[in-house]
Motif scaffolding. Structure first.
Motif, PDB file in Angstrom:
ATOM      1  N   ARG A  21      32.661  33.773 107.099  1.00 26.14           N
ATOM      2  CA  ARG A  21      32.512  32.341 107.364  1.00 26.14           C
ATOM      3  C   ARG A  21      30.853  31.583 106.788  1.00 26.14           C
ATOM      4  O   ARG A  21      30.629  31.503 106.433  1.00 26.14           O
ATOM      5  N   GLN A  24      29.417  32.678 103.744  1.00 24.53           N
ATOM      6  CA  GLN A  24      29.759  31.441 102.675  1.00 24.53           C
ATOM      7  C   GLN A  24      29.417  30.050 102.801  1.00 24.53           C
ATOM      8  O   GLN A  24      28.960  29.777 102.059  1.00 24.53           O
ATOM      9  N   MET A  25      29.393  29.839 103.924  1.00 19.54           N
ATOM     10  CA  MET A  25      28.369  28.002 104.463  1.00 19.54           C
ATOM     11  C   MET A  25      26.966  28.750 103.870  1.00 19.54           C
ATOM     12  O   MET A  25      26.561  27.938 103.416  1.00 19.54           O
ATOM     13  N   GLN A  29      27.218  25.565 101.386  1.00 16.73           N
ATOM     14  CA  GLN A  29      26.373  24.208 102.429  1.00 16.73           C
ATOM     15  C   GLN A  29      25.297  24.477 102.679  1.00 16.73           C
ATOM     16  O   GLN A  29      25.079  24.024 103.715  1.00 16.73           O
ATOM     17  N   LEU A  31      23.376  26.286 104.569  1.00  9.63           N
ATOM     18  CA  LEU A  31      22.525  26.078 105.892  1.00  9.63           C
ATOM     19  C   LEU A  31      22.215  27.341 106.389  1.00  9.63           C
ATOM     20  O   LEU A  31      21.823  28.540 105.186  1.00  9.63           O
ATOM     21  N   LEU A 224      26.023  19.888 109.219  1.00 12.92           N
ATOM     22  CA  LEU A 224      26.774  21.384 110.039  1.00 12.92           C
ATOM     23  C   LEU A 224      26.185  21.065 111.256  1.00 12.92           C
ATOM     24  O   LEU A 224      26.104  21.967 112.094  1.00 12.92           O
ATOM     25  N   GLU A 250      37.711  20.950 110.058  1.00 13.39           N
ATOM     26  CA  GLU A 250      36.956  22.339 110.399  1.00 13.39           C
ATOM     27  C   GLU A 250      38.400  22.819 110.673  1.00 13.39           C
ATOM     28  O   GLU A 250      38.602  24.400 110.102  1.00 13.39           O
ATOM     29  N   SER A 253      39.204  24.829 107.133  1.00 13.33           N
ATOM     30  CA  SER A 253      38.249  25.811 107.120  1.00 13.33           C
ATOM     31  C   SER A 253      38.389  26.950 107.769  1.00 13.33           C
ATOM     32  O   SER A 253      38.350  28.457 106.893  1.00 13.33           O
TER      33      SER A 253
END
Length: 309
Positions: A21, A24-25, A29, A31, A224, A250, A253
């Motif tokens: 995960r 992926q972020m 996103q 991150l 985040l 959340e 997700s």
């Protein structure tokens, strides 16, 4: 696979899910983790720590905590770039929920990740220390003078202050001992022995948490990171949001994470590759998929009886 082996593997699979995960972020996103931070090593350290954690009835957290709260705790830890191996965070059980909380060192590390932050520090003020506050031309609180004395180290604490130095200046937060005590009274671990036995570190942690919250809520940093820092801070207080069940986004997700991982394992078990060809490792994949199904059908994680506040 016998039960003992299965019990050892299931939590490890869960850390793999969280790591997937996080990746992926990072891809979708933006991150950004600290350069020297190894998320995999931190998650492995968290798993080892979780094996020691119990609830108030001495039941293993891995058996009583919900999957959502476990995933959220591990994600919050990773988003903030923390590791229990460095005493930056720890895990606590509340009912059937797991929570990750930061130590003083963890809060320093997390705040340092915010854009423009150069230095983060907190200190306690003892009786008879020289301490003076004032205001600058913008009517902002400043610490004008602080002279601690060795002979005062064992005297009562009368307050604490935190400093966050940035590219634009220095922000100070000051709390009297009465204010610190009021903050401790609102935590979910009232009359905590840690507060009594390690009052200096706990007072610094409390004032720094307040400083961090005020600073973060006016920053332009990633939602985040700032969201994870604020959530971890609010975990401790009765007057803050106490429900650690993820909010809708959340929770979605988390559900997608679990569902996606299950589907990928089911596909492997059926011998299906992305290109549609047969996968000869069908039997082995099916065994892995069964292990994952057990993971999602049973509880897993472990916290400490009492925590810092």
């Amino acid at each position: 696979m016998n039960n003992q082996v299965a019990q050892q593997q299931k939590p490890t699979k869960l850390t793999d899910l969280v790591l997937d995960r996080v990746k992926q972020m990072q891809d979708t996103q933006d991150l950004s983790l600290p350069k020297n931070y190894n998320a995999s090593n931190a998650l492995n350290a968290a798993f080892l720590e979780l094996q020691k954690v119990q609830d108030r009835n001495h039941r293993p957290a891995l058996e009583v905590c919900s999957h959502d709260s476990i995933v959220k705790s591990l994600l919050d830890m990773t988003l903030q770039g923390l590791s229990p191996a460095k005493d930056q965070c720890y895990f606590i059980v509340y009912g059937n929920e797991l929570q990750m909380q930061r130590s003083y060192f963890g809060t320093v590390a997390a705040v340092k990740r915010l854009d423009g932050v150069k230095k983060v520090r907190a200190e306690v003020v003892h009786e008879d220390d020289t301490f003076a506050i004032g205001a600058n031309e913008d009517m902002e609180l400043i610490v004008k003078q602080f002279i601690p004395k060795f002979e005062n180290q064992d005297k009562p604490i009368i307050g604490a202050f935190a400093m966050i130095k940035t590219d634009e200046g220095t922000d100070f937060t000051v709390m009297t001992k009465k204010e610190i005590n009021q903050s401790w009274a609102q935590t979910r671990q009232k009359n905590n022995k840690v507060q009594q036995n390690f009052s200096q570190e706990m007072a610094k942690r409390t004032v720094l948490n307040r400083a961090a919250k005020m600073f973060i809520n006016t920053s332009d940093d990633s939602d985040l990171l700032t969201g994870a820092i604020n959530d971890t801070t609010s975990n401790e207080y009765d007057d803050e949001r106490r429900d650690v069940t993820p909010v809708e986004d959340e929770k979605q997700s988390t559900d997608e994470l679990l569902e996606g991982f299950q589907k990928s394992q089911e596909a492997k078990a059926k011998g299906v590759k992305q290109d549609g060809n047969s996968n000869e490792g069908g039997e082995a994949s099916e065994e892995v998929a069964d292990g994952q199904t057990e993971l999602f059908n049973e509880g897993t994680i472990k916290p400490a009886d009492e925590a810092d506040s």
